[in-house]
Design an enzyme around this catalytic site. Structure first.
Site, mmCIF file in Angstrom:
data_model
loop_
_atom_site.group_PDB
_atom_site.id
_atom_site.type_symbol
_atom_site.label_atom_id
_atom_site.label_comp_id
_atom_site.label_asym_id
_atom_site.label_seq_id
_atom_site.Cartn_x
_atom_site.Cartn_y
_atom_site.Cartn_z
ATOM 1 N N TYR A 147 34.815 43.179 35.386
ATOM 2 C CA TYR A 147 35.470 44.404 35.853
ATOM 3 C C TYR A 147 35.593 45.350 34.663
ATOM 4 C CZ TYR A 147 39.121 47.452 37.820
ATOM 5 O OH TYR A 147 39.842 48.527 38.270
ATOM 6 N N ASP A 240 33.136 45.561 26.444
ATOM 7 C CA ASP A 240 34.405 45.977 27.036
ATOM 8 C C ASP A 240 35.485 45.017 26.530
ATOM 9 O OD1 ASP A 240 36.635 46.381 28.567
ATOM 10 O OD2 ASP A 240 35.548 46.548 30.467
ATOM 11 N N LYS A 268 44.936 48.343 26.887
ATOM 12 C CA LYS A 268 45.971 47.297 26.932
ATOM 13 C C LYS A 268 46.750 47.151 25.617
ATOM 14 C CE LYS A 268 43.736 44.932 30.790
ATOM 15 N NZ LYS A 268 44.484 45.033 32.020
#
Ligand code: HOZ
Length: 429
Positions: A147, A240, A268
């Site tokens: 994702y 990523d 994050k």
């Protein structure tokens, strides 16, 4: 908001569902895959969250990764409070952005320049734009179950909530956009090589440790193979590291697996719990970004000073000892959960990278999305509910990772394992 009243959560849920799809701001939070009802959280303290009915849970969601220091860490709260007195957003450069960019450049040898955005979605979307600009190619290769946020080209076989809700892909993505995304299985280097040699690719984008089909570490040689493939074919390798950056090590998966990205996406942890994202890479690539170059990308709240302050305070806590501690806690939980499942006679497999891990209800190694999907999802749902009633909040999907923080200690881990013993015994019965 009134709290502590019995059934405050039920009332909040009904109000939310009337005005927000599913009553949530992000789909997995609706608990559709596990049944039961999502708690409405009103406070976080260290390793725990407290819901509107006053129930306390050990939190293994940790806001899906950012809270590596735990909830309301005093140093992070103080940094935000200090900044708050000086204003919440300037829409102009501030020294905090430079400081955080310097920390990132220092931690990631592959990154010479950084652009801050407000989410991981923006980071991956913008990195792909740079990759397409520099290569003059359109197609990208991604891996099923990875994702990378919800930008149109990245929603094919997207893991996370898309897998949780059993959606094939997302509606509303133009066919023309979807055509430029090729997907192969995670850890399948041969398939990736076939695609990359057949079709000129702008980018190969991958989660270096997949965290959105549950925790799926890369096979030995997978990341190195992708690096070599990108070099051979002229594709840009986009790692990523929104989940892994500053979590697996200061230099993320790139440090842990000794691999180098062309472009790195972050989010994050670098925002310490406030909305943030970033992408960066070598100067030769990043100088294509406006105003230095023709790749346009902008944002009103990009580089937000509160997020920068929270990120800097969080990174200041992350020395070598902190990563050793997180790894120790991760190993203790892995071991405890694996033993609990074995003792209960429930086939299960715990997969871990540092402080992120997943208990899969399957007896074979999970190396890709098909393996993850073939684990016993009904059992996971039962386990999730069993943990919740025992005061442990797990991510409400088999396809997400548990996250630990520096606020979780041995006693908290043992509390989780003891709850797991109870929940697994119920499953076995
Ligand atoms: N699906 C994302 C995590 N992998 C975000 C989940 C959320 O914030 O609800």
């Amino acid at each position: 908001m009134a709290t502590g009243t019995l059934n405050a959560v039920a009332a909040l849920r009904a109000r939310a569902a009337a005005v927000m799809p599913g009553g949530v701001s992000s789909p997995v939070r609706a608990f559709r895959a596990v049944g039961g009802e999502a708690p409405f959280i009103v406070a976080g303290e260290g390793p725990r969250v407290i819901d509107a009915d006053g129930r306390r849970y050990v939190d293994l969601v940790c806001s899906w990764g950012p809270l590596i220091a735990g909830h309301a860490h005093p140093a992070v709260v103080a940094a935000i409070a200090r900044q708050l007195q000086r204003g919440t957003s300037y829409g102009m450069p501030s020294p905090l952005e430079t400081e955080l960019a310097e920390e990132i450049v220092d931690a990631f040898p592959s990154v010479e320049m950084v652009r801050f955005v407000s989410s991981g979605t923006e980071a991956t979307m913008s990195a792909l734009r740079v990759a397409r600009a520099v290569t003059g190619r359109d197609a990208i290769l991604k891996f099923a179950g990875c994702y990378h946020g919800h930008a149109d080209p990245l929603l094919a076989k997207a893991g996370s909530g898309v897998a949780t809700l059993s959606l094939p892909d997302s509606a509303g993505v133009p066919a023309a956009v979807a055509r430029d995304t090729v997907t192969v299985a995670y850890n399948d280097l041969e398939a990736a090589a076939r695609v990359a040699r057949e079709r000129p690719l702008a980018a190969i984008i991958v989660e270096p440790v997949a965290g959105n089909m549950g925790c799926v570490p890369p096979d030995r040689g997978f990341l190195e193979g992708l690096r070599a493939l990108a070099d051979e074919t002229g594709a840009i390798l986009v790692l990523d590291e929104v989940i892994t950056g500053f979590r697996l090590a200061r230099g993320g998966a790139q440090e842990r697996f000794a691999v180098r990205a062309d472009l790195t996406c972050l989010g994050k942890v670098i925002g310490g719990g406030l909305p943030v994202g970033a992408y960066g890479g070598a100067r030769r690539l990043m100088k294509l970004v406006a105003p230095l170059g023709p790749v346009y990308q902008a944002g009103t709240l990009s580089g937000n000073p509160l997020a920068m302050a929270a990120g800097l305070a969080t990174l200041a806590l992350l020395d070598r000892a902190a990563y050793e501690r997180l790894d120790f806690l991760g190993a203790r939980l892995e071991d405890g959960l694996a033993r609990a499942a074995a003792d209960a006679g429930v086939p299960a497999r715990v997969q871990r990278a540092g402080s992120l891990l997943t208990l899969f209800f399957t007896d074979r190694p999970v190396r890709n999305e098909d393996h993850a999907r073939s684990s016993d999802l009904a059992r996971f749902a039962t386990f999730h509910r069993g943990m919740l009633v025992r005061g442990v909040l797990l991510p409400p999907s088999q396809f997400e990772c548990l996250f630990l923080s520096l606020a979780h200690d041995e006693a908290v881990i043992d509390e989780v394992v003891s709850a797991a013993r109870g929940a697994l015994a119920e499953i076995a019965a």
